[in-house]
Design a protein around this motif. Structure first.
Motif, PDB file in Angstrom:
ATOM      1  N   ALA A  80      38.053  10.726  51.323  1.00 24.52           N
ATOM      2  CA  ALA A  80      38.963  10.300  50.624  1.00 24.52           C
ATOM      3  C   ALA A  80      40.184  10.221  50.983  1.00 24.52           C
ATOM      4  O   ALA A  80      41.013   9.032  50.890  1.00 24.52           O
ATOM      5  CB  ALA A  80      38.723  10.789  48.968  1.00 24.52           C
ATOM      6  N   GLY A  81      40.817  11.441  51.604  1.00 25.63           N
ATOM      7  CA  GLY A  81      42.055  11.221  52.195  1.00 25.63           C
ATOM      8  C   GLY A  81      42.067  10.525  53.292  1.00 25.63           C
ATOM      9  O   GLY A  81      43.211   9.768  53.590  1.00 25.63           O
ATOM     10  N   ALA A  84      42.534   7.036  52.176  1.00 26.50           N
ATOM     11  CA  ALA A  84      43.979   6.591  51.871  1.00 26.50           C
ATOM     12  C   ALA A  84      44.953   6.453  52.864  1.00 26.50           C
ATOM     13  O   ALA A  84      45.669   5.518  52.910  1.00 26.50           O
ATOM     14  CB  ALA A  84      44.424   7.970  50.828  1.00 26.50           C
ATOM     15  N   GLY A  88      46.688   2.977  54.097  1.00 25.46           N
ATOM     16  CA  GLY A  88      48.081   2.957  54.150  1.00 25.46           C
ATOM     17  C   GLY A  88      48.431   2.425  55.567  1.00 25.46           C
ATOM     18  O   GLY A  88      49.347   1.582  55.657  1.00 25.46           O
ATOM     19  N   ALA A 126      39.348   2.283  56.820  1.00 29.95           N
ATOM     20  CA  ALA A 126      39.282   2.569  55.133  1.00 29.95           C
ATOM     21  C   ALA A 126      38.234   2.553  54.398  1.00 29.95           C
ATOM     22  O   ALA A 126      37.828   3.261  53.813  1.00 29.95           O
ATOM     23  CB  ALA A 126      40.694   2.049  54.787  1.00 29.95           C
ATOM     24  N   LEU A 130      35.757   5.409  52.777  1.00 31.72           N
ATOM     25  CA  LEU A 130      35.433   5.318  51.303  1.00 31.72           C
ATOM     26  C   LEU A 130      34.102   5.268  51.213  1.00 31.72           C
ATOM     27  O   LEU A 130      33.585   6.117  50.205  1.00 31.72           O
ATOM     28  CB  LEU A 130      35.971   3.765  50.732  1.00 31.72           C
ATOM     29  CG  LEU A 130      35.995   3.481  49.257  1.00 31.72           C
ATOM     30  CD1 LEU A 130      36.687   4.810  48.326  1.00 31.72           C
ATOM     31  CD2 LEU A 130      36.283   2.196  48.735  1.00 31.72           C
TER      32      LEU A 130
END
Length: 189
Positions: A80-81, A84, A88, A126, A130
């Motif tokens: 999850a990090g 993110a 970004g 990403a 996820l």
């Protein structure tokens, strides 16, 4: 099927993060130089250090999570990090593209301009992070050495290599010139 998808996604993201850290450490000033050329973030050297540290921490924590037998909880948090962080990157790349800055992306050892392919790679990773996060309980742990893990590791290594080289492979430095048409007998026409 979810085990294969989740495992390949998770291993690809973690391997990509670890490779990125290695590339950044092999040319430590490249990311800071690129960030300075972007003229978006204050203190580019400090931001570069934080980014490299975040990639390294997430990669190392992901490896640790793959060695643990906790039902994928730690791995889910790590991915999850990663999702993110990578989202970004995609957003930052989109912003740079929207402002017309064709400066180096700073994302690897190779001087590649910020392009749609850099953004697509970050968005793809990403999404993979996820998926891995949401299905972290189905990810094959490292200690389960069998044929399924071998397939996952081969697939993850392949996707990591393809995604790592995608922006450079798709870069066309002379794209503003249309291709020369060839007429009869191989003579440009």
């Amino acid at each position: 099927m979810s085990t294969l998808v989740a495992s390949v996604a998770a291993y690809t993201v973690l391997l990509t993060l670890l490779v990125a850290v290695g590339e950044h450490l092999s040319r430590p000033a490249a990311l800071a130089t690129a960030l300075a050329a972007h003229r978006v973030v204050p203190a580019p050297a400090a931001v570069a250090a934080v980014v490299i540290a975040a990639e390294g921490l997430l990669g190392a924590a992901g490896v640790l999570a793959l060695l643990r037998d906790d039902g994928g909880r730690l791995l889910g948090v790590v991915l999850a990090g990663g999702a993110a962080l990578l989202a970004g990157y995609a957003g930052y790349g989109l912003y740079l593209r929207s402002t017309g800055r064709a400066v180096p992306c700073g994302c690897s050892r190779v001087e590649v301009p910020m392009s749609g392919w850099v953004v697509a790679r970050a968005a793809t990773l990403a999404g993979a992070a996820l998926i891995g996060s949401l299905l972290s309980g189905a990810v094959l742990p490292v200690w389960r050495a069998d044929a399924a893990l071998a397939v996952v590791l081969l697939a993850a290594a392949t996707f990591t290599a393809l995604l790592a080289h995608l922006p450079a492979a798709m870069h066309q430095p002379n794209a503003q010139h249309p291709p020369t048409r060839v007429g009869r007998g191989g003579v440009p026409g």
